[in-house]
Design an enzyme around this catalytic site. Structure first.
Site, PDB file in Angstrom:
ATOM      1  N   ASP A  13     -11.635  42.253  24.215  1.00  0.00           N
ATOM      2  CA  ASP A  13     -11.075  43.393  23.480  1.00  0.00           C
ATOM      3  C   ASP A  13      -9.773  43.051  22.756  1.00  0.00           C
ATOM      4  O   ASP A  13      -8.923  43.912  22.537  1.00  0.00           O
ATOM      5  CB  ASP A  13     -10.827  44.596  24.419  1.00  0.00           C
ATOM      6  CG  ASP A  13     -12.084  45.011  25.145  1.00  0.00           C
ATOM      7  OD1 ASP A  13     -13.162  44.909  24.544  1.00  0.00           O
ATOM      8  OD2 ASP A  13     -11.981  45.434  26.310  1.00  0.00           O
ATOM      9  N   LYS A  16     -11.092  40.632  18.234  1.00  0.00           N
ATOM     10  CA  LYS A  16     -11.770  39.489  17.600  1.00  0.00           C
ATOM     11  C   LYS A  16     -12.601  39.943  16.406  1.00  0.00           C
ATOM     12  O   LYS A  16     -12.706  39.240  15.406  1.00  0.00           O
ATOM     13  CB  LYS A  16     -12.710  38.806  18.624  1.00  0.00           C
ATOM     14  CG  LYS A  16     -11.981  38.223  19.811  1.00  0.00           C
ATOM     15  CD  LYS A  16     -12.951  37.670  20.848  1.00  0.00           C
ATOM     16  CE  LYS A  16     -13.786  38.708  21.544  1.00  0.00           C
ATOM     17  NZ  LYS A  16     -13.064  39.608  22.449  1.00  0.00           N
ATOM     18  N   GLY A  40     -18.073  44.545  22.679  1.00  0.00           N
ATOM     19  CA  GLY A  40     -17.937  45.753  21.879  1.00  0.00           C
ATOM     20  C   GLY A  40     -16.889  45.525  20.824  1.00  0.00           C
ATOM     21  O   GLY A  40     -15.723  45.334  21.140  1.00  0.00           O
ATOM     22  N   HIS A  41     -17.328  45.484  19.581  1.00  0.00           N
ATOM     23  CA  HIS A  41     -16.384  45.225  18.504  1.00  0.00           C
ATOM     24  C   HIS A  41     -16.294  46.441  17.607  1.00  0.00           C
ATOM     25  O   HIS A  41     -17.299  46.894  17.072  1.00  0.00           O
ATOM     26  CB  HIS A  41     -16.822  44.016  17.679  1.00  0.00           C
ATOM     27  CG  HIS A  41     -16.844  42.746  18.468  1.00  0.00           C
ATOM     28  ND1 HIS A  41     -17.371  41.573  17.999  1.00  0.00           N
ATOM     29  CD2 HIS A  41     -16.386  42.481  19.699  1.00  0.00           C
ATOM     30  CE1 HIS A  41     -17.241  40.643  18.923  1.00  0.00           C
ATOM     31  NE2 HIS A  41     -16.653  41.162  19.961  1.00  0.00           N
ATOM     32  N   GLN A 223     -16.089  38.486  24.524  1.00  0.00           N
ATOM     33  CA  GLN A 223     -15.304  38.422  25.759  1.00  0.00           C
ATOM     34  C   GLN A 223     -14.031  37.579  25.519  1.00  0.00           C
ATOM     35  O   GLN A 223     -13.584  37.490  24.387  1.00  0.00           O
ATOM     36  CB  GLN A 223     -16.125  37.879  26.934  1.00  0.00           C
ATOM     37  CG  GLN A 223     -17.186  38.854  27.430  1.00  0.00           C
ATOM     38  CD  GLN A 223     -18.451  38.830  26.605  1.00  0.00           C
ATOM     39  OE1 GLN A 223     -18.982  37.767  26.304  1.00  0.00           O
ATOM     40  NE2 GLN A 223     -18.950  39.979  26.242  1.00  0.00           N
TER      41      GLN A 223
HETATM   42  P1  IMO Z   1     -15.593  41.942  24.025  1.00  0.00           P
HETATM   43  O1  IMO Z   1     -16.492  41.017  23.287  1.00  0.00           O
HETATM   44  C1  IMO Z   1     -13.836  43.369  27.722  1.00  0.00           C
HETATM   45  C2  IMO Z   1     -15.965  42.483  31.467  1.00  0.00           C
HETATM   46  C3  IMO Z   1     -16.513  43.664  32.226  1.00  0.00           C
HETATM   47  C4  IMO Z   1     -16.416  43.131  33.652  1.00  0.00           C
HETATM   48  C5  IMO Z   1     -16.760  41.650  33.488  1.00  0.00           C
HETATM   49  C6  IMO Z   1     -18.206  41.314  33.793  1.00  0.00           C
HETATM   50  O2  IMO Z   1     -15.595  43.347  23.567  1.00  0.00           O
HETATM   51  O3  IMO Z   1     -14.228  41.376  24.146  1.00  0.00           O
HETATM   52  P2  IMO Z   1     -20.463  41.756  32.466  1.00  0.00           P
HETATM   53  O4  IMO Z   1     -21.122  43.029  32.043  1.00  0.00           O
HETATM   54  O5  IMO Z   1     -20.135  40.845  31.345  1.00  0.00           O
HETATM   55  O6  IMO Z   1     -21.220  41.042  33.567  1.00  0.00           O
HETATM   56  O7  IMO Z   1     -19.079  42.230  33.147  1.00  0.00           O
HETATM   57  O8  IMO Z   1     -16.486  41.338  32.135  1.00  0.00           O
HETATM   58  N1  IMO Z   1     -16.381  42.390  30.043  1.00  0.00           N
HETATM   59  C7  IMO Z   1     -15.588  42.686  29.001  1.00  0.00           C
HETATM   60  N2  IMO Z   1     -14.354  43.196  28.936  1.00  0.00           N
HETATM   61  N3  IMO Z   1     -14.452  43.052  26.575  1.00  0.00           N
HETATM   62  C8  IMO Z   1     -15.676  42.496  26.607  1.00  0.00           C
HETATM   63  O9  IMO Z   1     -16.278  42.012  25.503  1.00  0.00           O
HETATM   64  C9  IMO Z   1     -16.333  42.348  27.844  1.00  0.00           C
HETATM   65  N4  IMO Z   1     -17.540  41.886  28.231  1.00  0.00           N
HETATM   66  C10 IMO Z   1     -17.547  41.904  29.575  1.00  0.00           C
HETATM   67  O10 IMO Z   1     -15.726  44.806  32.045  1.00  0.00           O
HETATM   68  O11 IMO Z   1     -15.083  43.195  34.100  1.00  0.00           O
HETATM   69 MG    MG Z   2     -14.988  45.029  24.426  1.00  0.00          MG
END
Ligand code: IMO
Ligand code: MG
Length: 435
Positions: A13, A16, A40-41, A223
């Site tokens: 988050d 990116k 989530g973008h 992530q």
């Molecule tokens: P973007 O691309 C923030 C976190 C989840 C959880 C951990 C594992 O938007 O930056 P998962 O469903 O991947 O097995 O969950 O990772 N998580 C994220 N947190 N932004 C994301 O993606 C995330 N994708 C997974 O909240 O703590």
């Molecule tokens: Mg996200």
């Protein structure tokens, strides 16, 4: 410089999507290498807000090829819904290509994600429950179903039935829940096969060919570094490799083909889900940042945990990713505060830690050592030069550069795409031939 990897340097988050989207205007191709629709973008284009989970942000830019690489886990139902969502908003999605080696997320992965989370009781990870972890588990356990299998009906049928029988044993015997139906899985796969025919290809060939031709390729991270299965705050991580190394494996390119690694950070830290967070703010300062920064998850809507910027984390991210520069988002969110803090070290049992520790208990006990800096007043998001920022904001930025040992290449001054200071030639907008 034809290829740039955009990497999250915190817990995801970081914004990116905004940086990738900006780069996409001069790129020929945007590639996703890992993760799934746990990402989530949010991308703001003029007065339009787009929320993407699976499709590369480059899809929003005409003339840019959007590639889903082999390292991504792909939920066919989510993919088709996202294509429909964009088409419904008059975005052309025909420039999408999907790797024939990407693994599928099916409904039983989502079900297992939820059951496993609930079964962990107080050891919950706080996953997005999108089936991402179980899909990577199947991939690594060599049960996975890949997009290439969608187009080989008899093999697909065999694989689905075999998987469903195995999963049902677990569902019934371990979790005492209703079994899933192979026919339902097959029908999802058949629909996907029909609609994705012509979009699935060996994307490694395409990406390497683009690089051979000197085209501009952006590798869009999902992530962040601290969610990496190896380098993150294990076990509070995701099941893929958001670090720069994951780009090569997940896209089928060699490390030498990435010319530049850009680390994306916010001017503060956020985290969704459980796990240690040394600079977390549980007071009204944290609440203020959460409200002003709209810190609620794009994927799950959960309020994000908020804390001060952590220089110990950023130095670690700089090292494990080989970052060349930082892109800093949400500077404006901190405007109007009396004091702004930057964590420069941790204190643990009377000694000073400068390297981010592996131990969860060390991270839980570590106390942040802060550099306190004066706040700055609100500034116009329309400013066009770094020199126009308030003096105290500039002092904060210089402290970050010094602490992390990296230059800032991008500073975001507001929510919209245009609210961005680009400090590096690489990003100077180039008119795209097709626009
Ligand atoms: P973007 O691309 C923030 C976190 C989840 C959880 C951990 C594992 O938007 O930056 P998962 O469903 O991947 O097995 O969950 O990772 N998580 C994220 N947190 N932004 C994301 O993606 C995330 N994708 C997974 O909240 O703590
Ligand atoms: Mg996200």
């Amino acid at each position: 410089m034809p290829s740039v990897a955009v990497i999250g340097a915190q817990w995801g988050d970081e914004g990116k999507g905004k940086v990738t989207h900006y780069l996409a205007q001069q790129a020929d191709m945007v590639v996703r290498s890992q993760g799934g629709n746990n990402a989530g973008h949010t991308v703001v284009v003029g007065d339009q807000v787009f929320k993407l989970h699976l499709l590369p942000s480059g899809i929003l830019y005409p003339g840019c090829q959007a590639v889903i690489g082999n390292g991504v886990v792909l939920d066919p139902e989510v993919l088709l819904a996202e294509i429909d969502y964009l088409e419904g908003r008059n975005i052309d999605t025909s420039a999408l290509v999907i790797s024939d080696r990407a693994h599928l997320i099916l409904p039983y992965h989502r079900l297992l994600d939820a059951l496993e989370e609930d079964g962990r009781a107080e050891r919950k990870i706080g996953t997005t429950r999108r089936g991402v972890g179980p899909a990577y588990m199947d991939k690594n356990a060599r049960y996975g179903i890949r997009t290439v299998d969608l187009f080989e009906p008899s093999r697909l049928r065999e694989l689905v039935i075999w998987n469903v029988e195995r999963v049902n044993r677990v569902l019934e015997r371990v979790y005492s829940v209703e079994p899933v139906s192979a026919d339902e899985m097959l029908s999802i796969c058949t629909t996907a096969a029909k609609r994705l025919a012509g979009l699935v290809a060996d994307t490694s060939v395409l990406v390497n060919a683009a690089l051979d031709q000197g085209q501009r390729v952006v590798f869009e991270g999902s992530q962040g570094t601290f969610l990496d299965i190896d380098h993150g705050t294990y076990p509070y991580v995701t099941s893929s490799h958001p670090v720069a190394g994951g780009v090569t494996i997940g896209s089928g390119v060699g490390p030498s083909r990435i010319d530049r690694v850009l680390g994306v950070v916010k001017a503060y830290t956020t985290r969704v889900g459980d796990g240690p967070m040394v600079t977390e703010l549980s007071d009204e300062t944290g609440e203020r940042i959460r409200q002003v920064g709209h810190e609620f998850g794009t994927t799950t809507g959960r309020p994000r945990r908020v804390g001060w910027l952590d220089g110990v984390m950023l130095r670690y991210a700089a090292r494990v990713n080989g970052l060349d520069a930082l892109a800093l988002n949400h500077l404006d969110v901190l405007s109007g505060m009396d004091t702004v803090r930057l964590c420069v070290a941790y204190e643990l049992d009377g000694s000073r830690l400068v390297h981010y520790p592996a131990s969860l208990s060390a991270l839980e006990r570590a106390k942040p050592v802060y550099l306190d800096l004066p706040g700055w007043p609100a500034f116009s998001p329309e400013i066009s030069r770094r020199q126009e920022l308030p003096g105290a904001a500039e002092t904060f930025l210089q402290a970050i550069e010094q602490e992390v040992g990296l230059p800032l290449a991008v500073i975001s001054t507001g929510r919209e795409r245009g609210h961005t200071l680009i400090l590096d030639d690489l990003f100077s907008p180039v008119q795209h031939s097709s626009t």
